[in-house]
Design a protein around this motif. Sequence first.
Motif, PDB file in Angstrom:
ATOM      1  N   LEU A 210     -53.788 -14.757  81.127  1.00 55.63           N
ATOM      2  CA  LEU A 210     -53.498 -15.395  79.839  1.00 55.63           C
ATOM      3  C   LEU A 210     -52.557 -16.594  79.974  1.00 55.63           C
ATOM      4  CD1 LEU A 210     -52.982 -12.134  77.760  1.00 55.63           C
ATOM      5  CD2 LEU A 210     -54.888 -13.714  77.548  1.00 55.63           C
ATOM      6  N   PHE A 211     -51.871 -16.724  81.078  1.00 53.16           N
ATOM      7  CA  PHE A 211     -50.906 -17.801  81.262  1.00 53.16           C
ATOM      8  C   PHE A 211     -51.425 -18.929  82.152  1.00 53.16           C
ATOM      9  CE2 PHE A 211     -48.664 -13.832  80.460  1.00 53.16           C
ATOM     10  CZ  PHE A 211     -47.883 -14.183  79.364  1.00 53.16           C
ATOM     11  N   GLU A 212     -52.661 -18.846  82.574  1.00 60.59           N
ATOM     12  CA  GLU A 212     -53.250 -19.907  83.384  1.00 60.59           C
ATOM     13  C   GLU A 212     -53.846 -20.976  82.464  1.00 60.59           C
ATOM     14  OE1 GLU A 212     -55.902 -18.603  86.383  1.00 60.59           O
ATOM     15  OE2 GLU A 212     -54.549 -17.040  87.164  1.00 60.59           O
ATOM     16  N   GLU A 213     -53.374 -22.214  82.612  1.00 58.23           N
ATOM     17  CA  GLU A 213     -53.815 -23.293  81.733  1.00 58.23           C
ATOM     18  C   GLU A 213     -55.284 -23.642  81.940  1.00 58.23           C
ATOM     19  OE1 GLU A 213     -51.297 -26.638  82.204  1.00 58.23           O
ATOM     20  OE2 GLU A 213     -49.480 -25.592  81.503  1.00 58.23           O
ATOM     21  N   GLU A 214     -55.735 -23.587  83.173  1.00 59.47           N
ATOM     22  CA  GLU A 214     -57.128 -23.940  83.441  1.00 59.47           C
ATOM     23  C   GLU A 214     -58.089 -22.978  82.756  1.00 59.47           C
ATOM     24  OE1 GLU A 214     -60.108 -24.693  87.272  1.00 59.47           O
ATOM     25  OE2 GLU A 214     -57.999 -24.117  87.574  1.00 59.47           O
ATOM     26  N   LYS A 215     -57.792 -21.703  82.792  1.00 57.95           N
ATOM     27  CA  LYS A 215     -58.658 -20.728  82.129  1.00 57.95           C
ATOM     28  C   LYS A 215     -58.597 -20.875  80.610  1.00 57.95           C
ATOM     29  CE  LYS A 215     -58.871 -17.147  85.692  1.00 57.95           C
ATOM     30  NZ  LYS A 215     -58.676 -15.708  85.994  1.00 57.95           N
ATOM     31  N   ASN A 216     -57.435 -21.175  80.112  1.00 51.02           N
ATOM     32  CA  ASN A 216     -57.310 -21.354  78.667  1.00 51.02           C
ATOM     33  C   ASN A 216     -58.108 -22.566  78.185  1.00 51.02           C
ATOM     34  OD1 ASN A 216     -55.632 -19.117  78.186  1.00 51.02           O
ATOM     35  ND2 ASN A 216     -53.794 -20.289  78.720  1.00 51.02           N
ATOM     36  N   GLU A 217     -58.102 -23.656  78.959  1.00 54.75           N
ATOM     37  CA  GLU A 217     -58.873 -24.844  78.585  1.00 54.75           C
ATOM     38  C   GLU A 217     -60.377 -24.557  78.608  1.00 54.75           C
ATOM     39  OE1 GLU A 217     -57.691 -27.966  81.155  1.00 54.75           O
ATOM     40  OE2 GLU A 217     -55.682 -28.191  80.280  1.00 54.75           O
TER      41      GLU A 217
END
Length: 236
Positions: A210-217
């Motif tokens: 949940l804290f990985e920016e790439e996955k969130n994007e």
Amino acid sequence: MVWPFTSKKIQTRDEFRIPNDLDELLKQEEPTLSEREFKSNLKQLSELTNHRPIDPNPTLVPKDSNAEKQSEILPSEPKDKIFTVKTALFENGPLLPDSRQDPKPLTQEQLKNARELSQYKRENPLHASVLVNCAELQLAFLNCLTDGKFAERMRGCNVKNNFYQSCLTKQSMIFKFFDYNSMTSIKEFEEIKYVADSLFTKYYQCYDDLFEEEKNEKFTKELRAKREEFHSKFGK
């Protein structure tokens, strides 16, 4: 003040007389109007009031019985009929159909679908659907509390609990993003539930994801694409 036993004579109404000088003055001021002046005044009065001139010497005309019968048969319009926008539009009937007419009755199939949809909405509200999608993470958290490692149980299994709470928050956001509560068919409800569950499990396998920016994007980008696909599929 007159005493009742006074000797002075009291003048009654019958004995009262107007003085001569006053009587002559009243006779001089008495208006006199000739017949010609009366007719001219009557004509001016009729013109001022927009009426037909009144005949001072009216003559009686015999009634026509045939004309009376014909007037009773034929409808007569009012003499002082005022034409407005309302009368011009609706004197021959309304131009638009009456919206207060009874709607067409629903068929048996439509009634059945309406009952099924109403029952589905009662049994699958938004919060209940989110709980179903996050049921596996909730079960993992409960198992950790009972059969987990001692160190995890001492910390209250906070990692699994946080992951479960994040699932509830994330999927609630997805359901609202698709406007879940305004859907009108069971297929639409099921499609939203499937998209929310599949996207979350695809990009978030553990709490740290949940804290990985790439996955969130990537998650956000695919979520928007899924919504556009959903709208084109169901005509939203």
